[in-house]
Design an enzyme around this catalytic site. Structure first.
Site, PDB file in Angstrom:
ATOM      1  N   CYS A 162      -9.031  53.759  62.382  1.00  0.00           N
ATOM      2  CA  CYS A 162     -10.091  53.313  61.484  1.00  0.00           C
ATOM      3  C   CYS A 162     -10.865  52.106  62.000  1.00  0.00           C
ATOM      4  CB  CYS A 162      -9.500  53.000  60.114  1.00  0.00           C
ATOM      5  SG  CYS A 162      -8.581  54.402  59.437  1.00  0.00           S
ATOM      6  N   HIS A 300     -12.343  44.958  55.323  1.00  0.00           N
ATOM      7  CA  HIS A 300     -11.899  46.329  55.592  1.00  0.00           C
ATOM      8  C   HIS A 300     -11.401  46.955  54.292  1.00  0.00           C
ATOM      9  CE1 HIS A 300     -10.315  49.683  57.882  1.00  0.00           C
ATOM     10  NE2 HIS A 300      -9.117  49.506  57.341  1.00  0.00           N
ATOM     11  N   GLU A 311      -5.006  41.547  54.523  1.00  0.00           N
ATOM     12  CA  GLU A 311      -6.336  41.089  54.923  1.00  0.00           C
ATOM     13  C   GLU A 311      -6.766  39.855  54.133  1.00  0.00           C
ATOM     14  OE1 GLU A 311     -10.875  42.671  55.785  1.00  0.00           O
ATOM     15  OE2 GLU A 311      -9.552  43.868  54.488  1.00  0.00           O
ATOM     16  N   LYS A 329     -15.940  50.032  50.537  1.00  0.00           N
ATOM     17  CA  LYS A 329     -15.153  51.254  50.401  1.00  0.00           C
ATOM     18  C   LYS A 329     -14.909  51.581  48.929  1.00  0.00           C
ATOM     19  CE  LYS A 329     -12.772  51.051  54.875  1.00  0.00           C
ATOM     20  NZ  LYS A 329     -13.392  49.785  55.334  1.00  0.00           N
ATOM     21  N   HIS A 334     -13.004  55.702  52.168  1.00  0.00           N
ATOM     22  CA  HIS A 334     -12.635  55.262  53.519  1.00  0.00           C
ATOM     23  C   HIS A 334     -13.073  56.324  54.518  1.00  0.00           C
ATOM     24  CE1 HIS A 334     -10.847  53.408  56.814  1.00  0.00           C
ATOM     25  NE2 HIS A 334      -9.571  53.391  56.475  1.00  0.00           N
ATOM     26  N   PHE A 393      -4.655  52.197  61.913  1.00  0.00           N
ATOM     27  CA  PHE A 393      -3.279  52.553  62.224  1.00  0.00           C
ATOM     28  C   PHE A 393      -3.057  52.423  63.722  1.00  0.00           C
ATOM     29  CE2 PHE A 393      -2.717  55.679  58.411  1.00  0.00           C
ATOM     30  CZ  PHE A 393      -2.576  54.596  57.571  1.00  0.00           C
TER      31      PHE A 393
END
Length: 404
Positions: A162, A300, A311, A329, A334, A393
């Site tokens: 991502c 994010h 985050e 998002k 996402h 990831f």
């Protein structure tokens, strides 16, 4: 930083769940529009998740049929958004060898891979498309765009989950600073809404399984968040060396002032605040800015508990609590490999227009999050610098800094 070291953004393009191009996508975000809907397609029957954030328009409808037959959906998106960005930049008159393309993706042509495998199992090898291989290649979007624009300075494809789209922008910045090229078309794309991918993400407990009121499910930083909503889309920027752009009288959106790419080397899927702090602090140093210079952060923030908390801790440690924070998002879902590029675009336009969109569905801020998260109404401000975060990831961390 001297002009020779500056990199300007001169064109933008996008297709997202809230808009068919960059302008309508930005308007949709400012209007608090949600692109999340119930999946009513037959293929979604029986899935553990019955919502997703699909595009507002089918990219195939905007392309000649002969192109559609040989392009994966992600490749279609990349072509359309790159053409939009290129036109928005005024179609720079650059030598082919001085033009590069960098487009990241998380899953590549997974729709082609899964679809062609189904065809192989049911009908045999002779029924496979002769275009199957170039359609499924992760480098396909960058390759097709390079051919479309005649770019001979390189066609590259970061594949970092991502964070792919954001890493593509960071790589574009590096290429321009090194003087290897004058112009880079960079960004990220993802098109992977399929029963297999949805079921796989659901099996690892990453997706929200709520289905009632789809538009309310994606809720970053909210105490009632329950996982992310899968989306699709593309975001593209035209980046130019400042000297080249100004010599041709280009209109500019702002400056990509700094970037950083780090790896947490900690866990294959878990978020890691320490690695994110390192990326943010390094990006600030690269842009020759201090934490206090950052007025706006595009987070994010996927709407998972662990991810949002990590985050928030990283932003607090590396930037502080003075900057306002948004998370789009909540509206787009996402978009995986495209999310970093679309998030960067939102950070850039917030800086340019002096307004940042409020986080949709943020009814009750998680009390463990000590940040100025924008909620209720959009925030206006005269910010000089914005930070855009993107994490993936595998422990991929990318931070980008935009300045006026």
């Amino acid at each position: 930083m001297t002009e020779n070291g500056q990199v300007l953004v001169t064109g933008v393009g996008a297709m997202t769940p809230v808009g068919a191009d960059a302008s309508s996508s930005w308007s949709g975000l400012l209007a608090g529009k949600s692109g999340v809907r119930a999946l009513e397609e037959e293929w979604a029957t029986g899935l553990p998740v019955s919502i997703a954030a699909g595009l507002t328009e089918d990219p195939a409808a905007a392309l000649p049929r002969v192109e559609v037959r040989k392009l994966d959906r992600g490749e279609q998106l990349a072509l359309l958004a790159s053409r939009e960005a290129w036109g928005d930049a005024g179609a720079p008159g650059v030598e082919p060898e001085r033009l590069a393309v960098v487009i990241g993706t998380g899953t590549g042509g997974v729709l082609t891979t899964l679809g062609q495998d189904d065809l192989f199992e049911t009908s045999g090898a002779r029924r496979l498309s002769p275009f199957a291989v170039p359609m499924l290649m992760p480098n396909g979007p960058a390759a097709w765009v390079s051919m479309d624009l005649g770019a001979k300075g390189g066609a590259r494809t970061p594949v970092s989950a991502c964070a792919s789209g954001a890493e593509a922008l960071a790589l574009g910045l590096d290429l321009l600073r090194a003087g290897r090229v004058d112009v880079v078309v960079a960004g990220g794309v993802e098109a992977c809404l399929h029963p297999f991918t949805i079921a796989a993400f659901a099996q690892m407990k990453a997706l929200s399984t709520r289905s009632e009121d789809p538009e309310s499910v994606s809720r970053p930083f909210d105490v009632d968040r329950s996982g992310f909503v899968m989306g699709e889309g593309v975001g593209i920027m035209v980046l130019e060396r400042a000297e080249f752009a100004r010599a041709r009288g280009a209109r500019t959106y702002g400056t990509l002032g700094g970037s950083a790419v780090s790896s947490s080397a900690n866990h294959i899927t878990a978020s890691d605040a320490a690695g994110q702090v390192h990326a943010i602090e390094t990006a600030l140093r690269d842009a020759e800015l201090t934490p206090q210079d950052i007025g706006h952060v595009h987070a994010h923030a996927t709407s998972t508990e662990s991810g949002d908390l990590a985050e928030a801790e990283a932003i607090g440690r590396a930037v502080g609590t003075h900057a306002c924070v948004t998370a789009t998002k909540s509206m787009t879902g996402h978009m995986l490999g495209a999310s970093g590029a679309v998030g960067a675009l939102a950070a850039l336009l917030a800086l340019k227009d002096g307004v940042a969109p409020a986080v949709r569905n943020l009814d009750t801020l998680d009390p463990r999050i000590d940040l100025d998260v924008i909620r209720g109404e959009n925030r206006t401000g005269r910010w000089n610098a914005s930070l855009a975060n993107s994490f993936g990831f595998g422990g991929h961390n990318v931070s980008l800094v935009f300045t006026k």
